[in-house]
Design an enzyme around this catalytic site. Structure first.
Site, PDB file in Angstrom:
ATOM      1  N   LYS A 127       0.864  -1.185   0.000  1.00 51.87           N
ATOM      2  CA  LYS A 127       0.000   0.000   0.000  1.00 51.87           C
ATOM      3  C   LYS A 127       0.895   1.227   0.000  1.00 51.87           C
ATOM      4  O   LYS A 127       2.065   1.145   0.395  1.00 51.87           O
ATOM      5  CB  LYS A 127      -0.886   0.018   1.253  1.00 51.87           C
ATOM      6  CG  LYS A 127      -2.084   0.933   1.171  1.00 51.87           C
ATOM      7  CD  LYS A 127      -3.257   0.320   0.426  1.00 51.87           C
ATOM      8  CE  LYS A 127      -4.351   1.319   0.169  1.00 51.87           C
ATOM      9  NZ  LYS A 127      -5.575   0.700  -0.348  1.00 51.87           N
ATOM     10  N   ASP A 144      -6.814   4.622  -4.719  1.00 45.68           N
ATOM     11  CA  ASP A 144      -7.493   4.526  -3.420  1.00 45.68           C
ATOM     12  C   ASP A 144      -8.080   5.919  -3.182  1.00 45.68           C
ATOM     13  O   ASP A 144      -8.267   6.678  -4.149  1.00 45.68           O
ATOM     14  CB  ASP A 144      -6.510   4.114  -2.305  1.00 45.68           C
ATOM     15  CG  ASP A 144      -7.201   3.754  -0.988  1.00 45.68           C
ATOM     16  OD1 ASP A 144      -7.755   2.647  -0.894  1.00 45.68           O
ATOM     17  OD2 ASP A 144      -7.200   4.576  -0.046  1.00 45.68           O
TER      18      ASP A 144
HETATM   19  P1  NDP Z   1     -12.612   8.286  -3.076  1.00 49.36           P
HETATM   20  O1  NDP Z   1     -11.529   9.277  -2.864  1.00 49.36           O
HETATM   21  O2  NDP Z   1     -13.123   8.052  -4.440  1.00 49.36           O
HETATM   22  O3  NDP Z   1     -13.863   8.661  -2.148  1.00 49.36           O
HETATM   23  C1  NDP Z   1     -13.740   8.739  -0.752  1.00 49.36           C
HETATM   24  C2  NDP Z   1     -15.080   9.218  -0.188  1.00 49.36           C
HETATM   25  O4  NDP Z   1     -15.020   9.106   1.233  1.00 49.36           O
HETATM   26  C3  NDP Z   1     -15.361  10.681  -0.512  1.00 49.36           C
HETATM   27  O5  NDP Z   1     -16.745  10.865  -0.592  1.00 49.36           O
HETATM   28  C4  NDP Z   1     -14.753  11.397   0.698  1.00 49.36           C
HETATM   29  O6  NDP Z   1     -15.331  12.672   0.971  1.00 49.36           O
HETATM   30  C5  NDP Z   1     -15.105  10.415   1.814  1.00 49.36           C
HETATM   31  N1  NDP Z   1     -14.102  10.554   2.881  1.00 49.36           N
HETATM   32  C6  NDP Z   1     -12.777  10.339   2.788  1.00 49.36           C
HETATM   33  N2  NDP Z   1     -12.162  10.595   3.951  1.00 49.36           N
HETATM   34  C7  NDP Z   1     -13.139  10.986   4.787  1.00 49.36           C
HETATM   35  C8  NDP Z   1     -13.152  11.378   6.141  1.00 49.36           C
HETATM   36  N3  NDP Z   1     -12.024  11.426   6.869  1.00 49.36           N
HETATM   37  N4  NDP Z   1     -14.357  11.688   6.697  1.00 49.36           N
HETATM   38  C9  NDP Z   1     -15.495  11.626   5.967  1.00 49.36           C
HETATM   39  N5  NDP Z   1     -15.543  11.261   4.672  1.00 49.36           N
HETATM   40  C10 NDP Z   1     -14.382  10.954   4.097  1.00 49.36           C
HETATM   41  O7  NDP Z   1     -12.085   6.931  -2.413  1.00 49.36           O
HETATM   42  P2  NDP Z   1     -12.584   5.440  -2.681  1.00 49.36           P
HETATM   43  O8  NDP Z   1     -14.042   5.419  -2.909  1.00 49.36           O
HETATM   44  O9  NDP Z   1     -11.685   4.845  -3.679  1.00 49.36           O
HETATM   45  O10 NDP Z   1     -12.231   4.739  -1.279  1.00 49.36           O
HETATM   46  C11 NDP Z   1     -13.147   4.723  -0.186  1.00 49.36           C
HETATM   47  C12 NDP Z   1     -12.748   3.629   0.796  1.00 49.36           C
HETATM   48  O11 NDP Z   1     -12.751   2.366   0.112  1.00 49.36           O
HETATM   49  C13 NDP Z   1     -11.357   3.759   1.407  1.00 49.36           C
HETATM   50  O12 NDP Z   1     -11.375   3.224   2.711  1.00 49.36           O
HETATM   51  C14 NDP Z   1     -10.510   2.868   0.514  1.00 49.36           C
HETATM   52  O13 NDP Z   1      -9.340   2.425   1.166  1.00 49.36           O
HETATM   53  C15 NDP Z   1     -11.482   1.733   0.280  1.00 49.36           C
HETATM   54  N6  NDP Z   1     -11.205   0.902  -0.886  1.00 49.36           N
HETATM   55  C16 NDP Z   1     -11.122   1.450  -2.140  1.00 49.36           C
HETATM   56  C17 NDP Z   1     -10.879   0.636  -3.228  1.00 49.36           C
HETATM   57  C18 NDP Z   1     -10.895   1.158  -4.623  1.00 49.36           C
HETATM   58  O14 NDP Z   1     -10.818   0.341  -5.549  1.00 49.36           O
HETATM   59  N7  NDP Z   1     -11.011   2.458  -4.855  1.00 49.36           N
HETATM   60  C19 NDP Z   1     -10.622  -0.813  -3.063  1.00 49.36           C
HETATM   61  C20 NDP Z   1     -10.835  -1.306  -1.710  1.00 49.36           C
HETATM   62  C21 NDP Z   1     -11.077  -0.456  -0.676  1.00 49.36           C
HETATM   63  P3  NDP Z   1     -14.501  13.992   0.612  1.00 49.36           P
HETATM   64  O15 NDP Z   1     -14.442  14.037  -0.879  1.00 49.36           O
HETATM   65  O16 NDP Z   1     -15.273  15.085   1.231  1.00 49.36           O
HETATM   66  O17 NDP Z   1     -13.131  13.807   1.241  1.00 49.36           O
END
Ligand code: NDP
Length: 451
Positions: A129, A169
């Site tokens: 990671k 991510d």
């Molecule tokens: P994105 O950046 O596309 O989206 C993240 C979302 O979560 C946004 O809406 C963001 O809001 C919100 N968010 C992030 N940090 C916070 C916080 N501290 N408090 C509140 N809201 C928050 O990321 P992903 O969708 O790719 O990833 C989301 C989760 O899924 C993570 O935990 C990631 O590790 C996990 N994941 C992702 C994979 C992938 O293929 N993308 C695979 C497996 C797991 P804002 O824009 O306001 O920050």
């Protein structure tokens, strides 16, 4: 939960002393060690050969300076990371996160969990990671490009198609992957599949964009069916509105559910009629806008800002909750609110979104619970399918990839359930996923000797 085994208890103490202040890493390791209690009783050679000690120590942790120029010529310096945690079953594989909260503890917890998740997919990929404490929000495309080029200039020394293959991510989507891939290609003069989540025109795989969210729903669907339920007619709350949340919402809707709430770090929207996903996609994927803008277009919906006295997204009444934003976003009180409002299933799209106390509430209340390592493995599984297509210099059709993804998620559910049953934890998918993921890696490590 206290450890029954003195060995695991002492090991956990040593891990805490050796990695001070890394609370997220400790949390992730503790959960896995708790699941391994029944395994080490029957496999004493794992202790003799130091397999678990080796597993909790990264093979390599790279930490580097990332200088970049703003549009008005100022230099900023961020910190970049890559943890190459375990390569027993294949090249390191795991995403890159760009978010101001990124630090060593977060990268290590994510890299550690990735080992077991990748093992569960049944594909030959090790765990890694990385990321940086850089926030792409509010930056121009040119600034993001300069940051990505600077980040990849250093990272390129450490990765390669047979060594370590990063992906996206939080904060790393198609734009960032494209810029990083371009820089790697320029530095190395080679078109290899060194990063996944690439654009379809330059080696990306169909379904990779949708894979984590779709995979989460395929897994949840299996879990529901096993308990005599389905998505059809269920009211679903999903936190986040990024890649995972949007495509989980899309697949759950296709399976008959009604999505009533989504969020971002600014707050959550509630739409009793069902969220208009085309609108959310336009706001988030095209305009890079805040979720609060949704109510400008849908005046019957409501927006509740984060930190409001009237509660958070977990106070919305639902049948199924899919936390898809970030780690430790769902606490004990949130879990109680969900249970009190009749929620009967929770599956983690994000990594470690539920605190241990929240999980304890779900388990005591008989809520079906799909842990992240199993439930969100569809993203990395499809990344591995992208690697296979790159190696073959070939592209599979949408249906071929989607069908493979679905089969992988169904198999993960079966294997986690079977491992839980075999080790006396029937129905506990956390223990089952940890054990099934661990055994394959542990056996590979034993076979390869102390390396
Ligand atoms: P994105 O950046 O596309 O989206 C993240 C979302 O979560 C946004 O809406 C963001 O809001 C919100 N968010 C992030 N940090 C916070 C916080 N501290 N408090 C509140 N809201 C928050 O990321 P992903 O969708 O790719 O990833 C989301 C989760 O899924 C993570 O935990 C990631 O590790 C996990 N994941 C992702 C994979 C992938 O293929 N993308 C695979 C497996 C797991 P804002 O824009 O306001 O920050």
């Amino acid at each position: 939960m206290a450890f029954q085994s003195n060995y695991l208890h002492d090991l956990m103490e040593r891990i805490i002393a050796r990695n001070p202040g890394e609370s997220e890493f400790h949390q992730a390791v503790r959960e896995v060690l708790e699941s391994l209690e029944p395994v080490i009783e029957t496999r004493p050679e794992l202790i003799r050969h130091g397999v678990i000690e080796s597993l909790v120590e990264p093979e390599r942790l790279i930490k580097f300076r990332v200088p970049w120029l703003t549009d008005d010529g100022k230099v900023y310096v961020n910190r970049g990371y890559r943890v190459q945690f375990n390569s027993a079953i294949g090249p390191y594989k795991g995403g890159l996160r760009f978010h101001p909260s990124v630090n060593e503890s977060i990268i290590k917890f994510l890299g550690f969990e990735q080992i077991f998740k990748n093992s569960l997919t049944g594909l030959p990929i090790g765990g890694g990671k990385g990321g940086a404490d850089f926030d792409p929000k509010g930056k121009s495309d040119a600034e993001v490009m300069r940051f990505c080029q600077s980040f990849m200039t250093e990272l390129s020394r450490w990765i390669g198609p047979n060594t370590d293959v990063p992906a996206g991510d939080i904060g790393v989507g198609a734009r960032e992957v494209g810029y990083m891939y371009g820089q790697y290609k320029r530095l190395r003069s080679e078109s290899s599949g060194v990063i996944t989540g690439k654009g379809l025109a330059f080696g990306g795989s169909l379904v990779r964009t949708e894979a984590t969210g779709y995979g989460l729903c395929y897994f949840t669907d299996e879990m529901l069916k096993n308990a005599g339920r389905t998505f059809a007619g269920a009211r679903v709350v999903i936190s986040g509105s990024g890649n995972v949340a949007i495509y989980a919402a899309e697949k759950a809707t296709e399976l008959g559910a009604v999505i009533v709430a989504l969020s971002d770090s600014g707050g959550y929207i509630y739409d009793a009629e069902g969220i208009d996903l085309a609108l959310v996609k336009r706001l988030k994927e095209v305009e890079r806008a805040r979720i609060s803008q949704y109510v400008v277009h849908r005046p019957d919906a409501t927006f509740t800002p984060a930190g409001s006295d009237s509660g958070n997204i977990w106070n919305v009444t639902c049948d199924i909750a899919l936390p898809c934003a970030t780690q430790n976003e769902l606490h004990e009180a949130d879990a109680r609110a969900l249970v009190d409002n009749g929620c009967y299933a929770v599956a983690e799209g994000a990594n470690m979104p539920c605190t241990p106390e929240a999980i304890a509430v779900f388990q005591k209340s008989g809520v079906l619970f799909g842990p992240a390592k199993a439930a969100n493995a569809g993203g990395v599984a499809t990344s591995a399918l992208e690697m296979s297509q790159n190696s073959q210099r070939y592209c599979w059709t949408y249906d071929e990839v989607d069908c493979k993804l679905k089969t992988i998620m169904q198999d993960i559910f079966k294997n986690a359930s079977a491992a839980a049953q075999e080790y006396g934890r029937e129905g506990d998918l956390i223990a089952g996923a940890n054990i099934a993921g661990f055994l394959k890696v542990a056996d590979a490590m034993l076979a390869q000797g102390a390396v």
